[in-house]
Every structure is written in structure tokens, then in C-alpha cells.
Design an enzyme around this catalytic site. Structure first.
Site, PDB file in Angstrom:
ATOM      1  N   TYR A  80      16.994  40.534  45.585  1.00 45.13           N
ATOM      2  CA  TYR A  80      17.553  40.722  44.245  1.00 45.13           C
ATOM      3  C   TYR A  80      16.398  41.018  43.287  1.00 45.13           C
ATOM      4  CZ  TYR A  80      21.321  40.140  40.857  1.00 45.13           C
ATOM      5  OH  TYR A  80      22.294  40.366  39.920  1.00 45.13           O
ATOM      6  N   ASN A 153      30.565  36.509  36.193  1.00 49.06           N
ATOM      7  CA  ASN A 153      31.680  37.439  36.391  1.00 49.06           C
ATOM      8  C   ASN A 153      32.538  37.696  35.149  1.00 49.06           C
ATOM      9  OD1 ASN A 153      31.159  38.201  39.086  1.00 49.06           O
ATOM     10  ND2 ASN A 153      31.749  36.136  39.707  1.00 49.06           N
ATOM     11  N   ASN A 179      40.049  42.480  44.176  1.00 50.00           N
ATOM     12  CA  ASN A 179      40.329  41.113  44.588  1.00 50.00           C
ATOM     13  C   ASN A 179      39.118  40.213  44.444  1.00 50.00           C
ATOM     14  OD1 ASN A 179      41.656  38.998  45.856  1.00 50.00           O
ATOM     15  ND2 ASN A 179      40.718  39.518  47.826  1.00 50.00           N
ATOM     16  N   ALA A 181      35.788  38.265  42.661  1.00 44.36           N
ATOM     17  CA  ALA A 181      35.737  37.364  41.506  1.00 44.36           C
ATOM     18  C   ALA A 181      35.649  38.172  40.220  1.00 44.36           C
ATOM     19  CB  ALA A 181      34.544  36.433  41.649  1.00 44.36           C
ATOM     20  N   TYR A 270      28.636  48.508  39.343  1.00 45.91           N
ATOM     21  CA  TYR A 270      27.975  47.209  39.108  1.00 45.91           C
ATOM     22  C   TYR A 270      27.680  46.472  40.403  1.00 45.91           C
ATOM     23  CZ  TYR A 270      32.574  44.994  39.747  1.00 45.91           C
ATOM     24  OH  TYR A 270      33.769  44.567  40.257  1.00 45.91           O
ATOM     25  N   GLY A 272      27.481  47.007  45.109  1.00 41.70           N
ATOM     26  CA  GLY A 272      27.521  47.960  46.220  1.00 41.70           C
ATOM     27  C   GLY A 272      27.937  47.261  47.497  1.00 41.70           C
ATOM     28  N   LYS A 354      31.719  26.526  46.005  1.00 41.19           N
ATOM     29  CA  LYS A 354      31.052  26.114  44.781  1.00 41.19           C
ATOM     30  C   LYS A 354      30.431  24.764  45.092  1.00 41.19           C
ATOM     31  CE  LYS A 354      33.374  29.276  42.637  1.00 41.19           C
ATOM     32  NZ  LYS A 354      32.749  30.484  42.214  1.00 41.19           N
TER      33      LYS A 354
HETATM   34  P1  NDP Z   1      33.288  38.877  45.605  1.00 41.90           P
HETATM   35  O1  NDP Z   1      32.649  38.517  46.883  1.00 41.90           O
HETATM   36  O2  NDP Z   1      34.129  37.894  44.885  1.00 41.90           O
HETATM   37  O3  NDP Z   1      34.205  40.198  45.804  1.00 41.90           O
HETATM   38  C1  NDP Z   1      33.784  41.302  46.505  1.00 41.90           C
HETATM   39  C2  NDP Z   1      34.898  42.320  46.525  1.00 41.90           C
HETATM   40  O4  NDP Z   1      34.432  43.476  47.175  1.00 41.90           O
HETATM   41  C3  NDP Z   1      36.120  41.852  47.283  1.00 41.90           C
HETATM   42  O5  NDP Z   1      37.248  42.276  46.598  1.00 41.90           O
HETATM   43  C4  NDP Z   1      36.017  42.559  48.620  1.00 41.90           C
HETATM   44  O6  NDP Z   1      37.259  42.894  49.157  1.00 41.90           O
HETATM   45  C5  NDP Z   1      35.334  43.855  48.203  1.00 41.90           C
HETATM   46  N1  NDP Z   1      34.601  44.446  49.311  1.00 41.90           N
HETATM   47  C6  NDP Z   1      33.598  43.916  50.010  1.00 41.90           C
HETATM   48  N2  NDP Z   1      33.142  44.774  50.943  1.00 41.90           N
HETATM   49  C7  NDP Z   1      33.916  45.868  50.839  1.00 41.90           C
HETATM   50  C8  NDP Z   1      33.966  47.120  51.535  1.00 41.90           C
HETATM   51  N3  NDP Z   1      33.131  47.397  52.521  1.00 41.90           N
HETATM   52  N4  NDP Z   1      34.897  48.008  51.162  1.00 41.90           N
HETATM   53  C9  NDP Z   1      35.762  47.739  50.156  1.00 41.90           C
HETATM   54  N5  NDP Z   1      35.755  46.587  49.455  1.00 41.90           N
HETATM   55  C10 NDP Z   1      34.843  45.665  49.790  1.00 41.90           C
HETATM   56  O7  NDP Z   1      32.102  39.389  44.690  1.00 41.90           O
HETATM   57  P2  NDP Z   1      31.979  39.495  43.093  1.00 41.90           P
HETATM   58  O8  NDP Z   1      33.225  40.007  42.489  1.00 41.90           O
HETATM   59  O9  NDP Z   1      31.393  38.246  42.565  1.00 41.90           O
HETATM   60  O10 NDP Z   1      30.861  40.627  43.017  1.00 41.90           O
HETATM   61  C11 NDP Z   1      31.136  41.946  43.486  1.00 41.90           C
HETATM   62  C12 NDP Z   1      29.849  42.741  43.440  1.00 41.90           C
HETATM   63  O11 NDP Z   1      29.458  42.881  42.096  1.00 41.90           O
HETATM   64  C13 NDP Z   1      28.687  42.066  44.169  1.00 41.90           C
HETATM   65  O12 NDP Z   1      27.905  43.098  44.748  1.00 41.90           O
HETATM   66  C14 NDP Z   1      27.913  41.417  43.047  1.00 41.90           C
HETATM   67  O13 NDP Z   1      26.558  41.237  43.359  1.00 41.90           O
HETATM   68  C15 NDP Z   1      28.139  42.418  41.941  1.00 41.90           C
HETATM   69  N6  NDP Z   1      28.038  41.863  40.604  1.00 41.90           N
HETATM   70  C16 NDP Z   1      27.212  42.519  39.763  1.00 41.90           C
HETATM   71  C17 NDP Z   1      27.044  42.103  38.480  1.00 41.90           C
HETATM   72  C18 NDP Z   1      26.168  42.894  37.582  1.00 41.90           C
HETATM   73  O14 NDP Z   1      25.758  42.412  36.525  1.00 41.90           O
HETATM   74  N7  NDP Z   1      25.848  44.108  37.954  1.00 41.90           N
HETATM   75  C19 NDP Z   1      27.687  40.876  37.974  1.00 41.90           C
HETATM   76  C20 NDP Z   1      28.638  40.295  38.912  1.00 41.90           C
HETATM   77  C21 NDP Z   1      28.760  40.773  40.191  1.00 41.90           C
HETATM   78  P3  NDP Z   1      38.065  41.955  50.167  1.00 41.90           P
HETATM   79  O15 NDP Z   1      38.836  41.021  49.304  1.00 41.90           O
HETATM   80  O16 NDP Z   1      38.916  42.900  50.914  1.00 41.90           O
HETATM   81  O17 NDP Z   1      37.059  41.236  51.039  1.00 41.90           O
END
Ligand code: NDP
Length: 634
Positions: A80, A153, A179, A181, A270, A272, A354
Site C-alpha cells: 500500500y 468507506n 456488494n 463495503a 478507487y 482494483g 472486525k
Molecule cells: P470489499 O471487500 O467490501 O468489497 C469488494 C467488492 O469487490 C465486492 O463487492 C466483491 O464482489 C467485488 N469483487 C472482488 N473481486 C472481484 C472481481 N474479480 N470481479 C468483480 N467484482 C469483484 O471491499 P471495499 O468495498 O472495502 O473496497 C473495495 C476496493 O476499494 C478495495 O480495493 C479497496 O482497497 C478500495 N478502496 C479504496 C478507497 C480509496 O480511497 N481509493 C477507499 C475504500 C476502499 P463479491 O461480493 O462478488 O465478492
């Protein structure tokens, strides 16, 4: 009520000054730490070390909860882009209660609930010293989970819906990873601000359940990746093409999402999650004039001024307090079990863990009990030798003849309070008291329904309700001792007692009672279904005990109802001394008057503890024996 925070602060500051005067007290902090970057399960270690003296601008915080976010895992892995000096305590956000403040600290008082607003401060510890400037006071009523997960989030969702496109003016938003967070926060904020939103999720066997859940949160449309490819919602003009796309997945998924953007639309990336790059067709730039942006909360914080930060946090807190923005689906994990939370975050299922702060091993068991003060320290000012006290805090170990406790953890009880009632005061009666009071203002004449009505907690619910003029409908298992149990519960004050099967037959709630407005569920399964069937429209169901998981599908079936969880230790962790005193005094008063009785119990000598275990482990639904260690037995 307005008196409460003030009185609590007063009390806290008395304790704080006493602590300062003691001076030599060594406070220990339990914390996680890593000395090298790598696999979190290998490099993160548990340690206990003394808390340094408070600097003049520092604040001592007792942490209540801290989440495990993807960014925490990536930081430990060294992937990170933030600067971390090793050794480092992980954890970027969290909530706690202020225990003490440095000499020059203003605007924060002992007893305040605070969140950590700056990243890399190390929130995965039970006691922490933070610089005042990284903390922010939040309202007492803000939920622990909401507060602990507020800064990453919800704030990311808030910013992305604010900074790129005027979407509040009737524009449509599309997002993938809906879906996740962050995605769930986007949906809820869209709903609160009246923004139409299209949500893309991965297909799965329970897709209709997930769709209903996201729709309940406020999703306008939920489509799988495959459905997005063939959808005709735009052709049929069911909804306008989106102007803003939020992308946390990348790869083909992001490409499909951008294909549906309006002319001059924007895509904000935001995250990947797929680890595939975002590929943009040349035509998107030339003919559709799309633009592509990145968002990183950490970078925003570095640039934003205090007024912007204050507005964002205030708005998010307000949405949460108005129940328009809920904390993520989560699992509370004891701090000792941190490996479970880390493993969970690393698994393909994604993160659900958590951390909460709870004591470590070795520990003396026993969560409640009554005793007599034998001796007090020289600065103790709230209790005297000879006074009878119960423990008002949890997990302090009562299965011992002599225990040393902090004065704030004991509560003086009347010598007229019978010993069995006193010994069993702080769990079942308090759980019952809180569940009746905290989720709904149940008025006299209204009805509460509960299962496991013969449990100690169930019996307390019946008795408290009787004392407060509230009706109770009680469901118990059919069993050979059913008639005895039924009579016993009716004697305690139950309005109606049904077996599960009888309750299931009540197609219409055909008694003279009003339909229950509050359901207390500690069993789940059919016992839960029948209560949901009988619950009044817009009622509240509280999950506690074994039934701590709230199945999503039931939330859809009863989407009018509010689903809540209760755990006494969560309440304890946040409650002020004054709130605890009020509750304990209320219950003691009812017990002294004989209106609330302890459940039937059998006294056991401490040395015969295995007898109590054996019987408790094998206890059946109808066992009406609770074991109490009686230290006065010869
Ligand atoms: P979560 O783990 O809660 O959610 C991840 C989501 O991504 C889920 O809905 C999951 O779907 C989906 N997903 C994962 N892999 C794939 C894939 N290969 N194809 C399609 N969908 C996929 O994470 P967060 O919501 O907390 O964070 C999401 C991303 O955003 C992370 O990379 C995090 O680091 C980033 N983030 C960035 C921030 C910023 O300031 N830039 C702030 C907060 C988060 P499924 O439910 O099907 O598993």
C-alpha cells in the site's frame, strides 16, 4: 437526560484525577504489531506493553472496535502506498472512549466517544495514546460499528458522489463491486440524497437474495455482470444512462460499465479488486468525451481543509444517526482471535472481520457475582469496607474467593437485596432490561414476544414487563415438562405461553392482546420465523444469544421490520457509569420489592466446579437449574 453526559464526565474526571494522583499505576496495552512486511498471518504478532505517560497534547483512549479493511491488509503486505515506519501497529480506523487527556488538550473530555480520523495511527490495540489532532468526538448515540468504520468507506462514497459530477441534480450513478463495503455506502447515500443508481454485482447462487438486500438498502437496479451486457433498461428508457461510474473492479467489468456511460460522463476508479488494468477504448475519449479519474481518500485528506473535513464527517454522522447509513455486515471478533479476522480478510470471500478489544489469556472465568468489600486502596472514594457490591463490568473474573477490582467496576447494592438475585444481577436482568428499553419505546398495554422464554433472560423479560405493564407472549419448546414450565412462567407474570407448534398455529394473532411490537430472538430457525409472522408491521426484532446472525432472506421477507442485534458486552463497553448505575438501581429496586426474582438455582462449592460444568453443558431446554458458586459454603 441532558444531565447524563455532564454527570458522566464529572465522574470520569474524578476518577481521572485520582489516577493521575496515583501516578505510578502502570497501564498495559494489548496490541498487534508487525516488524516486517509480509503475509499478515505470519508477520503480525500480539504483544503487551506499558502505555507511555501522556504528553500535553495527547489523549488516552480505550478502544471499543477497529475494523479490518483491505487497505490494512495491503499495508501489512507492504503493497500500500503509505509510508510506514517499522515496527508498526496496524489499523487505520476505529472508535474508543477517552480515558484521560494531556494538560493542554481542549475540546475532548474523558468519557467522550472518539474516532481516529487519520490513517496509520495503529488502532488494533485496546489502550492507545493518540495525538489530539487525529481524534474527533462523535455523538454517544452513534453505533460502535458505524463509528469504527466511518472514516474509510462511508467517506469515500460521500466524496465520490460529491466531487466529480453534480449527481444530486437528477443524474444517474452506476457502480461495480456494489456488494462491497464501499458499494453499500454508495447505495445508501444515493438513497438518502435521491440519486438513481445502477449496481453491478457478480453472479452467485443466491443472487435474488443479494438483489433484494441491495434494493432494501436503496439500489434502483441491481444487475449481474452478464445482465449488464444485455440489459434493455436504457433502450426502454426505464432509467437515463449514467453520468458517473464508480469502479473498484477494473478489467472487463469496468469496460462494460463505461460502455453505458452518457456522453461526457466520468468514471472514477478507487480500487482494483480484479487486479486487471482498466482498458479504455480510444472512441470513449474521442466520440463520447468520457473522462477518467482516480480517487484516494488518503490523498483527499492531505489536501482538504478542516472545514471540508468537518462538513463531511458531520454529514456522514448525521446520516448514520438518522439510520440512513448503516455499518457494514460484519462479524465482531475478540481481540484474542485476531488471526480469525485476518484470515477472513485474506480469504476469497473477502473481509467480514472486525476486531474488538477483550482481555487475553490466562483469565479467571466468571462474569458476574456479588461480594463484600474487604479492603480499599488509599485513594478509593466511592466504596467502603463492609459494603456489598456486584461487578458492573464484564470479564473481570468472579470465580475466586478474593478479587481485586477497580472501584469503577463495582456497584454498591442494598443489603436487602437477596444474595441469589445479587449474584445473577449483571447479565440476564441487564440484558432483558436493555432489550426492552433500547430498541423501541414499548408502552404499557403493548406486547413483546420472545422465544426461549424459560431461560434466565426470558424469565427476567417476563418479570420486567409485568412490572412495567407490558404484555408478554412467550414461546417455549414442547417438552415433557412443558406444563410445569408454562405454569411457572404464568406465575412470573407471563401474559401468554405457547409451545412452538401452538404459536405456529396462530395464523392470525387471535388473542385479546395487541400484536407484538418487539420480538426478542435468541434461537433462530422456526422459533424466529413464528415471531416474525406474529410481529406487528414496522415492529422490531432483536437478535441476541445464539441467534446473533441475522439471515438476509428474512430481512427481505419482513422489510418493514427493523432487525437489530444486542450484545451486553457491546453495550457495557460504551455505557457511561451513570447509565449503568441507573439500570442497576432500577433492577435492584424491583428485586428488593420481590418483583424480579433470580432464576431457580443450585448452590455449588467452588471446589466442585466440574459438577456445575457437567450439568450446565448438558443442560436441556427445560433445565430450570442454574448453578451458582456459593463461597460461604463450608
Ligand atoms: P470489499 O471487500 O467490501 O468489497 C469488494 C467488492 O469487490 C465486492 O463487492 C466483491 O464482489 C467485488 N469483487 C472482488 N473481486 C472481484 C472481481 N474479480 N470481479 C468483480 N467484482 C469483484 O471491499 P471495499 O468495498 O472495502 O473496497 C473495495 C476496493 O476499494 C478495495 O480495493 C479497496 O482497497 C478500495 N478502496 C479504496 C478507497 C480509496 O480511497 N481509493 C477507499 C475504500 C476502499 P463479491 O461480493 O462478488 O465478492
Amino acid at each position: 437526560m441532558a444531565l447524563l453526559p455532564h454527570s458522566r464526565n464529572l465522574l470520569s474526571s474524578i476518577i481521572t484525577s485520582a489516577n493521575r494522583m496515583i501516578g505510578m499505576r502502570t497501564l498495559m496495552s494489548k496490541q498487534l504489531v508487525y516488524n516486517e512486511f509480509g503475509d499478515p498471518l505470519n508477520v503480525v504478532k500480539f504483544r503487551e506493553c506499558s502505555v507511555p505517560p501522556l504528553g500535553s497534547q495527547e489523549v488516552l483512549v480505550r478502544m471499543l472496535a477497529a475494523p479490518v479493511n483491505p487497505a490494512d491488509i495491503n499495508t501489512i503486505q507492504g503493497k500500500y502506498p503509505v509510508k510506514v515506519n517499522l515496527p508498526s501497529i496496524p489499523g487505520n480506523e476505529g472508535v474508543g472512549i477517552v480515558e484521560d487527556i494531556g494538560k493542554e488538550v481542549k475540546g475532548v473530555c474523558p468519557g467522550n466517544k472518539v474516532i481516529v480520523t487519520k490513517s496509520v495511527q495503529g488502532t488494533w490495540r485496546n489502550i492507545a495514546v493518540f495525538k489530539k489532532e487525529v481524534l474527533r468526538v462523535v455523538p454517544d448515540e452513534l453505533g460502535v460499528v458505524e463509528a469504527a468504520t466511518l472514516t474509510v468507506n462511508p467517506c469515500t462514497a460521500y466524496r465520490m458522489l460529491t466531487d466529480f459530477m453534480p449527481v444530486r441534480d437528477g443524474l444517474v450513478v452506476i457502480q461495480n463491486g456494489a456488494n462491497g463495503a464501499c458499494g453499500q455506502n454508495v447505495i445508501q447515500i444515493c438513497k438518502a440524497w435521491g440519486i438513481k443508481n445502477i449496481n453491478i454485482v457478480r453472479n452467485r447462487p443466491d443472487i435474488s437474495e443479494l438483489k433484494k438486500y441491495l434494493e432494501c438498502l436503496g439500489a434502483t437496479y441491481v444487475l449481474t455482470e452478464e445482465e449488464l451486457r444485455t440489459t434493455n433498461i436504457f433502450k426502454e428508457k426505464k432509467i437515463a444512462k449514467p453520468s458517473l461510474a464508480l469502479n473498484c473492479v477494473g478489467g472487463k467489468n469496468a469496460l462494460e460499465v463505461m460502455r453505458h456511460l452518457q456522453h461526457s460522463g466520468k468514471m472514477v476508479t478507487y480500487g482494483g479488486m480484479s487486479r486487471e488494468p482498466v482498458t479504455i477504448p480510444t472512441s470513449s475519449f474521442i466520440f463520447k468525451n468520457l473522462s477518467f479519474h482516480g480517487f484516494w481518500m488518503t490523498a483527499w485528506h492531505e489536501k482538504a481543509n478542516q472545514t471540508e473535513k468537518d462538513k463531511m464527517i458531520n454529514d456522514v454522522v448525521q446520516l448514520m444517526c438518522e439510520n440512513k447509513l448503516k455499518g457494514p455486515v460484519h462479524k465482531m471478533v475478540k481481540f484474542d482471535n485476531y488471526e480469525e479476522a485476518l484470515g477472513n480478510a485474506l480469504s476469497s470471500k473477502g473481509f467480514t472481520g472486525k476486531g474488538v478489544t477483550l482481555p487475553c489469556l490466562p483469565a479467571v472465568p466468571g462474569d458476574e457475582g456479588v461480594g463484600e468489600i474487604v479492603e480499599i486502596g488509599s485513594l478509593v472514594c466511592t466504596v467502603e469496607p463492609g459494603e456489598r457490591v456486584v461487578l458492573s463490568s464484564r470479564l473481570l473474573g468472579t470465580w475466586r474467593y478474593y478479587g481485586v477490582y477497580h472501584e469503577r467496576d463495582v456497584h454498591i447494592v442494598s443489603p436487602n437485596l437477596p444474595l441469589p438475585e445479587a449474584a445473577m444481577l449483571s447479565i440476564a436482568p441487564c440484558t432483558a432490561y436493555r432489550m426492552i428499553k433500547d430498541f423501541l419505546q414499548v408502552k404499557p398495554g403493548e406486547t413483546i414476544i420472545q422465544n426461549a422464554a424459560n431461560s434466565p433472560c426470558g424469565q427476567c423479560v417476563i418479570q420486567l414487563c409485568k412490572a412495567w405493564g407490558i404484555n408478554t407472549v412467550n414461546i417455549v419448546a414442547n417438552h415433557c415438562g412443558y406444563e410445569t414450565v408454562r405454569n411457572c412462567l404464568l406465575d412470573l407474570g407471563a401474559t401468554a405461553v405457547y409451545t412452538l407448534e401452538e404459536a405456529e398455529e396462530l395464523a392470525v394473532f387471535d388473542t385479546s392482546l395487541t400484536r407484538p411490537v418487539l420480538a426478542l430472538n435468541c434461537l433462530g430457525g422456526r422459533y424466529e420465523d413464528v415471531m416474525l409472522k406474529l410481529l406487528e408491521r414496522d415492529g422490531v426484532i432483536v437478535y441476541y444469544g445464539c441467534a446473533f446472525a441475522m439471515p438476509l432472506v428474512k430481512q427481505f421477507l419482513r422489510c418493514d421490520a427493523t432487525f437489530c442485534r444486542f450484545h451486553l458486552s457491546d453495550w457495557d463497553a460504551q455505557a457511561s457509569c451513570v447509565e449503568k448505575d441507573i439500570m442497576l438501581n432500577d433492577i435492584v429496586q424491583l428485586m428488593v420489592l420481590g418483583k424480579v426474582k433470580a432464576p431457580v438455582y443450585e448452590a455449588v462449592e467452588l471446589k466442585n466446579y466440574t459438577q456445575a460444568f457437567r450439568n450446565t453443558v448438558h443442560c436441556e431446554a427445560f433445565s430450570n437449574v442454574n448453578y451458582v458458586f456459593d463461597f460461604t459454603l463450608p
